[in-house]
Motif scaffolding. Structure first.
Motif, short mmCIF file in Angstrom:
data_model
loop_
_atom_site.label_atom_id
_atom_site.label_comp_id
_atom_site.label_asym_id
_atom_site.label_seq_id
_atom_site.Cartn_x
_atom_site.Cartn_y
_atom_site.Cartn_z
N GLY A 277 53.62 45.76 32.17
CA GLY A 277 52.23 45.56 32.53
C GLY A 277 52.00 44.65 33.71
O GLY A 277 50.86 44.35 34.05
N ILE A 278 53.07 44.16 34.35
CA ILE A 278 52.89 43.33 35.53
C ILE A 278 52.83 44.23 36.76
O ILE A 278 53.44 45.30 36.79
CB ILE A 278 54.02 42.28 35.67
CG1 ILE A 278 55.38 42.97 35.77
CG2 ILE A 278 54.01 41.33 34.50
CD1 ILE A 278 56.54 42.01 36.01
N GLY A 279 52.10 43.82 37.75
CA GLY A 279 51.94 44.64 38.95
C GLY A 279 51.38 43.82 40.09
O GLY A 279 51.04 42.64 39.95
N TYR A 280 51.25 44.47 41.24
CA TYR A 280 50.70 43.84 42.43
C TYR A 280 49.18 43.90 42.39
O TYR A 280 48.60 44.92 42.02
CB TYR A 280 51.20 44.52 43.70
CG TYR A 280 52.65 44.27 44.00
CD1 TYR A 280 53.08 43.03 44.46
CD2 TYR A 280 53.59 45.27 43.82
CE1 TYR A 280 54.41 42.79 44.74
CE2 TYR A 280 54.93 45.04 44.09
CZ TYR A 280 55.34 43.80 44.55
OH TYR A 280 56.65 43.57 44.82
N TYR A 281 48.55 42.80 42.76
CA TYR A 281 47.09 42.74 42.91
C TYR A 281 46.84 42.08 44.26
O TYR A 281 46.74 40.84 44.34
CB TYR A 281 46.44 41.96 41.78
CG TYR A 281 46.61 42.61 40.42
CD1 TYR A 281 45.70 43.54 39.95
CD2 TYR A 281 47.71 42.30 39.62
CE1 TYR A 281 45.86 44.15 38.72
CE2 TYR A 281 47.90 42.90 38.39
CZ TYR A 281 46.96 43.83 37.94
OH TYR A 281 47.11 44.42 36.71
N ARG A 282 46.82 42.88 45.27
CA ARG A 282 46.75 42.36 46.64
C ARG A 282 45.45 41.57 46.85
O ARG A 282 44.37 42.01 46.48
CB ARG A 282 46.79 43.52 47.63
CG ARG A 282 48.05 44.38 47.54
CD ARG A 282 49.30 43.58 47.86
NE ARG A 282 50.50 44.42 47.84
CZ ARG A 282 51.71 43.98 48.02
NH1 ARG A 282 51.91 42.68 48.23
NH2 ARG A 282 52.76 44.80 47.97
N GLY A 283 45.60 40.39 47.42
CA GLY A 283 44.44 39.57 47.75
C GLY A 283 43.82 38.83 46.58
O GLY A 283 42.79 38.18 46.74
N ILE A 284 44.44 38.91 45.36
CA ILE A 284 43.84 38.25 44.20
C ILE A 284 43.86 36.73 44.36
O ILE A 284 43.01 36.03 43.81
CB ILE A 284 44.59 38.67 42.92
CG1 ILE A 284 43.83 38.22 41.67
CG2 ILE A 284 46.00 38.14 42.91
CD1 ILE A 284 42.49 38.88 41.51
N ASP A 285 44.84 36.20 45.14
CA ASP A 285 44.90 34.76 45.32
C ASP A 285 43.82 34.25 46.25
O ASP A 285 43.55 33.04 46.27
CB ASP A 285 46.28 34.36 45.87
CG ASP A 285 46.61 35.10 47.16
OD1 ASP A 285 46.22 36.28 47.27
OD2 ASP A 285 47.22 34.50 48.05
N ARG A 286 43.20 35.15 47.03
CA ARG A 286 42.12 34.73 47.92
C ARG A 286 40.75 34.88 47.29
O ARG A 286 39.75 34.55 47.91
CB ARG A 286 42.20 35.53 49.22
CG ARG A 286 43.46 35.27 50.04
CD ARG A 286 43.37 35.94 51.40
NE ARG A 286 43.40 37.38 51.28
CZ ARG A 286 44.51 38.11 51.27
NH1 ARG A 286 45.70 37.51 51.35
NH2 ARG A 286 44.47 39.43 51.17
N ILE A 287 40.70 35.41 46.09
CA ILE A 287 39.43 35.59 45.38
C ILE A 287 39.36 34.55 44.27
O ILE A 287 40.27 34.45 43.44
CB ILE A 287 39.32 37.01 44.80
CG1 ILE A 287 39.43 38.05 45.91
CG2 ILE A 287 38.01 37.18 44.05
CD1 ILE A 287 39.45 39.48 45.42
N ASP A 288 38.29 33.78 44.26
CA ASP A 288 38.12 32.73 43.26
C ASP A 288 36.87 33.03 42.44
O ASP A 288 35.74 32.88 42.92
CB ASP A 288 37.99 31.36 43.93
CG ASP A 288 38.04 30.22 42.91
OD1 ASP A 288 38.23 30.53 41.71
OD2 ASP A 288 37.89 29.06 43.32
N HIS A 289 37.08 33.47 41.19
CA HIS A 289 35.97 33.75 40.30
C HIS A 289 35.61 32.55 39.42
O HIS A 289 34.84 32.69 38.47
CB HIS A 289 36.30 34.94 39.38
CG HIS A 289 36.53 36.22 40.13
ND1 HIS A 289 35.49 36.94 40.69
CD2 HIS A 289 37.66 36.91 40.42
CE1 HIS A 289 35.98 38.02 41.29
NE2 HIS A 289 37.30 38.03 41.15
N SER A 290 36.19 31.41 39.72
CA SER A 290 35.98 30.26 38.84
C SER A 290 34.52 29.80 38.87
O SER A 290 33.85 29.85 39.90
CB SER A 290 36.89 29.10 39.28
OG SER A 290 38.25 29.50 39.27
N VAL A 291 34.07 29.37 37.71
CA VAL A 291 32.72 28.82 37.58
C VAL A 291 32.76 27.37 37.11
O VAL A 291 31.69 26.77 36.91
CB VAL A 291 31.87 29.66 36.61
CG1 VAL A 291 31.67 31.06 37.13
CG2 VAL A 291 32.50 29.71 35.21
N SER A 292 33.94 26.82 36.91
CA SER A 292 34.03 25.44 36.45
C SER A 292 35.36 24.85 36.89
O SER A 292 36.27 25.57 37.30
CB SER A 292 33.91 25.36 34.91
OG SER A 292 35.00 26.03 34.29
#
Length: 487
Positions: A277-292
């Motif tokens: 179930g592991i895979g590539y998620y390109r650009g996920i490190d540049r997206i910040d969905h954090s709210v806290s």
């Protein structure tokens, strides 16, 4: 190298495979020590023919004529081996050795460079592999610490939820007791009002306001005051129950979020390089969905717990107040009931003044009700009058949003329109608040009117009915346990 007295030029091409051959200037210096001296010596010119010297004074020849001329010279000239070798060789043995050594040094240098690159690359791969492994271990450690934090706050939330459930159940029980006690006061209130009603039937001189009536009125007031306090505390209990449930809901919601977060972090913590179930998620490190942030995250749960604890403290305090209220109201009503029963033995009449006062209050109440109703109609009309101005202002603002490009300017009309909309909305809000206050006042006036009318009706009874009906009705009064809501 050119032959003296001839325009024929011999050229040599340098090999492209090696750039370590000595420079032309170096080779020229080696030839200066030998060839020029040989060519200038008399013995070196012994083999040259007259035809060859004559050709040196001629004009430059073309390539074809050069070849023909050179063949002629060769045919008519006898060359010695040493001289022929001197003319055809360009490099010296020293140059040849230097070239070889240069190739050896180049080969050794290139091999050392390749070996150094290979070792550095292997060391780099090993360092990066260790760095990647350490980083992954640190990340797993941080996720594990995060899971521990979630488990800690889950335990705190669970403990607080249990306490809140217990407190809510206790407050609900007290609320039910309060409701039963409030329902028990309806009987004594009706008895007192019926007594007053029967006493209003007295005629002539007996139509007086005696101590019995005062005690009855006081009894009614005490019961109503107790009812009012009970209702007020009952409203507070209902509101507090709602607050408790809201705080419990927030805790349960936070608990549910933390359960989901713990499940996700557990899954992330157990992920390995060989996991499915592991895979590539390109650009996920540049997206910040954090709210806290960690501080705000823990503060959020801590605030929920503190809020719940505060609500529990308020609930506990309210339960104590309700307990005190039940004991106080039961004693007040029972004492007043005994005083009224004693006063029934000493009849005096003061009913007329009380009746006139009640009628005056009733008339004023009715007049105030009429004026209040007129005020309500005026307020409703004022609210309706504000609808069209608000629509105009909002429509203007909406239309001005369609201005193209730079014309969409925040100009003075825009500020005025925004101010106008807010001013009208503020006016509507204030009118609505005033309308609500007027409606509440009308309800209170209507309730007061009903009370006054009822009091006037019971004061019209005759005094001779006190012993037969009033005392007969007053024989049944709730006991203390019933007044505190136990039964």
């Amino acid at each position: 190298m050119e032959l003296l007295g001839s325009t024929l030029t011999t050229t040599y091409a340098r090999p492209k495979t090696s750039h370590f051959l000595p420079a032309i200037s170096t080779m020229a210096s080696s030839y200066r020590n030998t060839q020029p001296a040989l060519l200038r010596s008399p013995s070196a010119n012994m083999w040259r023919t007259n035809s060859y010297y004559k050709s040196s004074s001629a004009l430059p020849l073309t390539s074809s004529t050069q070849r023909d001329h050179f063949d002629l010279v060769r045919a008519n000239t006898t060359f010695y081996p040493s001289n022929r070798t001197l003319l055809t060789n360009r490099y010296t043995p020293d140059d040849w050795y230097k070239s070889n050594h240069s190739n050896y040094r180049e080969s050794e240098s290139s091999r050392k460079s390749a070996e150094r690159l290979r070792k550095d690359t292997i060391r780099l791969m090993q360092d990066k592999e260790q760095l990647t492994r350490r980083t992954q271990e640190n990340t797993s450690k941080n996720i594990a610490e995060r899971v521990n934090d979630i488990v800690f706050w889950r335990s705190e939330l669970s403990h607080e939820i249990d306490n809140m459930v217990t407190e809510t159940a206790a407050l609900s029980d007290v609320k039910k007791r309060l409701e039963r006690a409030l329902a028990e006061t309806e009987g004594p209130l009706k008895v007192s009002q019926e007594c007053l009603y029967h006493r209003e039937k007295r005629m002539s001189i007996d139509l007086v306001r005696d101590d019995v009536e005062k005690d009855l009125i006081k009894e009614v007031e005490v019961i109503k005051s107790c009812q009012e306090r009970m209702r007020r505390h009952l409203d507070r209990a209902i509101a507090q129950l709602a607050s408790n449930r809201a705080a419990q809901h927030e805790l349960e919601k936070d608990m549910s979020d933390k359960v989901s977060a713990q499940r996700i972090d557990d899954r992330c913590h157990h992920l390995r390089n060989t996991s499915d179930g592991i895979g590539y998620y390109r650009g996920i490190d540049r997206i910040d969905h954090s709210v806290s942030l960690p501080d705000t995250w823990s503060k959020f749960t801590d605030d929920n717990i503190l809020h719940s604890q505060s609500e529990r403290a308020n609930s506990h305090k309210l339960r104590d107040e309700i307990e005190i209220l039940l004991n106080t109201t039961s004693n007040e009503m029972w004492n007043q009931f005994n005083n009224a029963n004693v006063a029934f033995t000493n009849r005096i009449s003061e009913t007329a003044d009380a009746k006139n006062n009640l009628q005056a209050h009733l008339a004023k109440t009715l007049q105030e009700i009429f004026q209040t109703e007129m005020l309500i109609e005026s307020l409703k009309k004022a609210l309706r009058d504000k609808e069209n101005p608000l629509k105009v202002a909002q429509t203007r603002l909406e239309e001005r949003t369609r201005r193209p490009n730079v014309e969409l300017c925040r100009d003075n009309p825009h500020h005025w329109l925004v101010g106008e909309v807010r001013e009208i909305e503020d006016t509507i809000q204030k009118l609505q608040e005033r309308l609500m206050e007027a409606e509440n006042a009308l309800q209170i006036l209507v309730k007061t009117k009903v009370t006054l009318e009822h009091d006037l009706s019971i004061k019209a009874h005759s005094l001779f009915l006190d012993q037969e009906k009033c005392m007969g009705m007053r024989k049944s009064f709730p006991s203390l346990p019933r007044l505190v809501g136990y039964t």
